[in-house]
Scaffold this motif. Structure first.
Motif, PDB file in Angstrom:
ATOM      1  N   GLY A   6       0.821  -1.208   0.000  1.00 44.62           N
ATOM      2  CA  GLY A   6       0.000   0.000   0.000  1.00 44.62           C
ATOM      3  C   GLY A   6       0.851   1.253   0.000  1.00 44.62           C
ATOM      4  N   ASP A   7       0.354   2.298   0.673  1.00 45.73           N
ATOM      5  CA  ASP A   7       1.061   3.576   0.680  1.00 45.73           C
ATOM      6  C   ASP A   7       2.438   3.492   1.316  1.00 45.73           C
ATOM      7  N   ALA A   8       2.687   2.510   2.161  1.00 41.41           N
ATOM      8  CA  ALA A   8       4.032   2.363   2.732  1.00 41.41           C
ATOM      9  C   ALA A   8       5.049   2.067   1.652  1.00 41.41           C
ATOM     10  N   ALA A   9       4.624   1.357   0.597  1.00 39.40           N
ATOM     11  CA  ALA A   9       5.522   1.003  -0.504  1.00 39.40           C
ATOM     12  C   ALA A   9       5.427   1.978  -1.659  1.00 39.40           C
ATOM     13  N   HIS A  10       4.232   2.540  -1.885  1.00 33.38           N
ATOM     14  CA  HIS A  10       4.022   3.359  -3.086  1.00 33.38           C
ATOM     15  C   HIS A  10       2.904   4.371  -2.871  1.00 33.38           C
ATOM     16  N   PRO A  11       3.131   5.444  -2.108  1.00 36.39           N
ATOM     17  CA  PRO A  11       2.087   6.458  -1.926  1.00 36.39           C
ATOM     18  C   PRO A  11       1.635   7.025  -3.267  1.00 36.39           C
ATOM     19  N   MET A  12       0.302   7.058  -3.452  1.00 34.41           N
ATOM     20  CA  MET A  12      -0.277   7.449  -4.725  1.00 34.41           C
ATOM     21  C   MET A  12      -0.817   8.878  -4.656  1.00 34.41           C
ATOM     22  N   SER A  13      -0.865   9.533  -5.799  1.00 36.30           N
ATOM     23  CA  SER A  13      -1.556  10.812  -5.929  1.00 36.30           C
ATOM     24  C   SER A  13      -3.049  10.595  -5.701  1.00 36.30           C
ATOM     25  N   PRO A  14      -3.788  11.623  -5.238  1.00 39.88           N
ATOM     26  CA  PRO A  14      -5.242  11.466  -5.079  1.00 39.88           C
ATOM     27  C   PRO A  14      -5.994  11.410  -6.406  1.00 39.88           C
ATOM     28  N   ILE A  15      -5.319  11.665  -7.513  1.00 44.47           N
ATOM     29  CA  ILE A  15      -5.998  11.682  -8.811  1.00 44.47           C
ATOM     30  C   ILE A  15      -6.600  10.313  -9.097  1.00 44.47           C
ATOM     31  N   ARG A  16      -7.904  10.311  -9.328  1.00 46.81           N
ATOM     32  CA  ARG A  16      -8.692   9.106  -9.631  1.00 46.81           C
ATOM     33  C   ARG A  16      -8.599   8.052  -8.526  1.00 46.81           C
ATOM     34  N   ALA A  17      -8.395   8.472  -7.300  1.00 47.91           N
ATOM     35  CA  ALA A  17      -8.581   7.606  -6.127  1.00 47.91           C
ATOM     36  C   ALA A  17      -7.855   6.280  -6.242  1.00 47.91           C
ATOM     37  N   GLN A  18      -6.585   6.315  -6.622  1.00 39.68           N
ATOM     38  CA  GLN A  18      -5.879   5.057  -6.828  1.00 39.68           C
ATOM     39  C   GLN A  18      -5.377   4.403  -5.539  1.00 39.68           C
ATOM     40  N   GLY A  19      -5.222   5.157  -4.475  1.00 37.49           N
ATOM     41  CA  GLY A  19      -4.610   4.615  -3.270  1.00 37.49           C
ATOM     42  C   GLY A  19      -5.314   3.391  -2.729  1.00 37.49           C
ATOM     43  N   ILE A  20      -6.613   3.510  -2.443  1.00 37.81           N
ATOM     44  CA  ILE A  20      -7.350   2.395  -1.859  1.00 37.81           C
ATOM     45  C   ILE A  20      -7.459   1.232  -2.837  1.00 37.81           C
ATOM     46  N   ASN A  21      -7.609   1.537  -4.123  1.00 35.11           N
ATOM     47  CA  ASN A  21      -7.765   0.473  -5.111  1.00 35.11           C
ATOM     48  C   ASN A  21      -6.486  -0.333  -5.281  1.00 35.11           C
ATOM     49  N   MET A  22      -5.348   0.343  -5.348  1.00 37.47           N
ATOM     50  CA  MET A  22      -4.082  -0.372  -5.473  1.00 37.47           C
ATOM     51  C   MET A  22      -3.747  -1.152  -4.205  1.00 37.47           C
ATOM     52  N   ALA A  23      -4.136  -0.613  -3.051  1.00 34.85           N
ATOM     53  CA  ALA A  23      -3.874  -1.315  -1.789  1.00 34.85           C
ATOM     54  C   ALA A  23      -4.631  -2.643  -1.737  1.00 34.85           C
ATOM     55  N   LEU A  24      -5.884  -2.633  -2.153  1.00 36.33           N
ATOM     56  CA  LEU A  24      -6.672  -3.867  -2.161  1.00 36.33           C
ATOM     57  C   LEU A  24      -6.087  -4.888  -3.131  1.00 36.33           C
ATOM     58  N   ARG A  25      -5.611  -4.421  -4.270  1.00 34.16           N
ATOM     59  CA  ARG A  25      -4.999  -5.317  -5.251  1.00 34.16           C
ATOM     60  C   ARG A  25      -3.663  -5.860  -4.722  1.00 34.16           C
ATOM     61  N   ASP A  26      -2.918  -5.034  -3.995  1.00 37.19           N
ATOM     62  CA  ASP A  26      -1.690  -5.517  -3.339  1.00 37.19           C
ATOM     63  C   ASP A  26      -2.000  -6.711  -2.440  1.00 37.19           C
ATOM     64  N   ALA A  27      -3.086  -6.586  -1.659  1.00 36.57           N
ATOM     65  CA  ALA A  27      -3.419  -7.639  -0.698  1.00 36.57           C
ATOM     66  C   ALA A  27      -3.745  -8.954  -1.395  1.00 36.57           C
ATOM     67  N   LEU A  28      -4.432  -8.892  -2.530  1.00 41.76           N
ATOM     68  CA  LEU A  28      -4.739 -10.113  -3.274  1.00 41.76           C
ATOM     69  C   LEU A  28      -3.462 -10.807  -3.742  1.00 41.76           C
ATOM     70  N   VAL A  29      -2.573 -10.047  -4.343  1.00 42.39           N
ATOM     71  CA  VAL A  29      -1.334 -10.628  -4.873  1.00 42.39           C
ATOM     72  C   VAL A  29      -0.476 -11.174  -3.739  1.00 42.39           C
ATOM     73  N   ALA A  30      -0.387 -10.436  -2.638  1.00 35.81           N
ATOM     74  CA  ALA A  30       0.408 -10.904  -1.508  1.00 35.81           C
ATOM     75  C   ALA A  30      -0.141 -12.221  -0.958  1.00 35.81           C
ATOM     76  N   THR A  31      -1.450 -12.337  -0.871  1.00 37.39           N
ATOM     77  CA  THR A  31      -2.056 -13.580  -0.382  1.00 37.39           C
ATOM     78  C   THR A  31      -1.719 -14.749  -1.298  1.00 37.39           C
ATOM     79  N   ASN A  32      -1.818 -14.528  -2.597  1.00 41.93           N
ATOM     80  CA  ASN A  32      -1.505 -15.596  -3.560  1.00 41.93           C
ATOM     81  C   ASN A  32      -0.109 -16.159  -3.338  1.00 41.93           C
TER      82      ASN A  32
END
Length: 403
Positions: free
Chosen positions: A288-314
């Motif tokens: 998440g933001d600890a690895a890659h803080p995102m700009s607020p443009i198009r609300a990518q922070g929460i979306n990328m964080a959730l996708r990080d969690a899926l890949v990490a679990t796999n």
């Protein structure tokens, strides 16, 4: 490792940390989730779930959960120059559902509550991590603010853009240049937004810029003001209402002046954007933001964080279940290798959007020309903008939960 010793300590109960904790705990991994705050009720938490983030929650089995949380879909996007509409684009854009605003505190509480149903999940709110534990070049746990120590075969730093875990691990964040700052306001809604929740971007004749939309909570508008360097922010609520109204269409300007006294004090958001060249050390992973803080443009922070969690679990589930430390460390490298290209590309697209916005803000002539030509060019400009948004909405890489 005995069940009393957590296999994983996750630091930070934001979107990445809470969802990863839930996914691992439900699959039999002992997990302790540590959060410095006592609850999720921070004044500002991003609410925008794009189709990519909604799909991630569906993959986690959280789709039905969203219907029980405060949420509201966007009906479109409108760009206004000097109080006149340049273009409007309807939701949804492309395939998939519309952008949906969800109360992030309610979502985080729901993820933690679901994780708590697993007997091997341990929740520690109100305790900060103050240091990392080491043994033979490997991270082996964390030290908490009450002096206690938690051993772990893996520590996950999901503690945000100012991550203490990142700092203690000696992992560098490479920041991007020219970040913007925002002032965030809350104010009473207007019936028009209740019926037609358009994310409205306003650009005034003096180059001032803000966005306004109906948030997830009933009766509340949210407004983000782009802060210019050196701009004075000590204004009364009524003065802020006048500043917002100066760039708005007449119906919205009247509303902003009328509700001026009820406008909340601004919350300053210092926008930090960047990416760590390395997200991991033996025994430690940043997400998440600890690895890659995102700009607020198009609300990518929460979306990328959730996708990080899926890949990490796999990648993590099998070596964690085996207690295979070497396998865990190899998985950490694979997680970054899979996520890194999407993060970098998303940040590039955000920068492109930011540069176009800056060009408009700094060029009165360009704004004037666009205002005059809006009746003829507005639809074409809107179509071009719409196409540029789709990659940021849909995701730039296939992400699925496979375990």
């Amino acid at each position: 490792m005995t069940p009393a010793t957590p296999a994983v300590v996750i630091v930070g109960a934001g979107p990445a940390g809470a969802s990863l904790a839930m996914l691992l705990a439900e699959r039999g991994v002992p997990v302790t989730l540590v959060e410095a705050a006592r609850d999720a009720q921070r004044r500002f938490r991003g609410e925008g779930l794009m189709p990519s983030g909604l799909a991630a929650l569906e993959a986690m089995g959280c789709g039905p959960l969203l219907t029980r949380l405060p949420h509201r879909s966007l009906s479109g996007w409108s760009f206004q120059l000097h109080g006149r509409q340049l273009f409007r684009v309807e939701e949804p854009l492309g395939n998939g559902p519309p952008c949906t605003l969800v109360s992030q505190p309610a979502l985080l509480d729901a993820l933690v509550e679901r994780a708590s149903q697993a007997s091997n999940f341990h929740w520690k709110p109100g305790l900060a991590v103050v240091d990392l534990m080491h043994a033979r070049e490997r991270i082996t746990g964390v030290v908490l603010s009450d002096g206690s120590r938690l051993e772990a075969s893996l520590v996950v730093g999901a503690d945000g853009r100012s991550s203490l875990v990142r700092q203690r691990a000696g992992l560098e964040l490479q920041s991007q240049s020219s970040p913007i700052d925002l002032l965030w306001f809350r104010l009473p809604s207007h019936p028009r937004f209740e019926a037609d929740n358009v994310f409205t971007m306003l650009l005034g004749e003096d180059g001032s810029a803000c966005s306004v939309f109906h948030g997830a909570l009933p009766g509340e508008l949210q407004l983000g003001w782009v802060l210019s360097p050196g701009e004075r922010i000590e204004r009364s609520p009524q003065d802020w209402g006048e500043a917002f109204a100066a760039m708005a269409p007449s119906w919205l300007a009247d509303h902003l002046r009328r509700v001026g006294p009820a406008i909340s004090a601004p919350l300053k958001l210092s926008v930090q954007v960047g990416c760590c060249p390395r997200w991991q050390r033996p025994g430690l992973l940043l997400l998440g933001d600890a690895a890659h803080p995102m700009s607020p443009i198009r609300a990518q922070g929460i979306n990328m964080a959730l996708r990080d969690a899926l890949v990490a679990t796999n990648h993590l589930l099998a070596p964690l279940i085996r207690g295979d430390l070497a396998g865990i460390d190899t998985s950490l490298e694979r997680i970054q290798a899979e996520r890194f290209p999407e993060i970098l590309r998303a940040q590039e697209l955000q920068q492109q959007e930011a540069r176009q916005a800056q060009l408009l803000r700094r060029s009165p002539l360009l704004r004037s020309i666009l205002v005059q030509l809006a009746p003829w060019l507005g639809e074409r400009i809107g179509s071009s903008w719409r196409q540029r948004q789709i990659p940021l909405r849909q995701g730039l890489a296939p992400v699925r939960l496979t375990v």
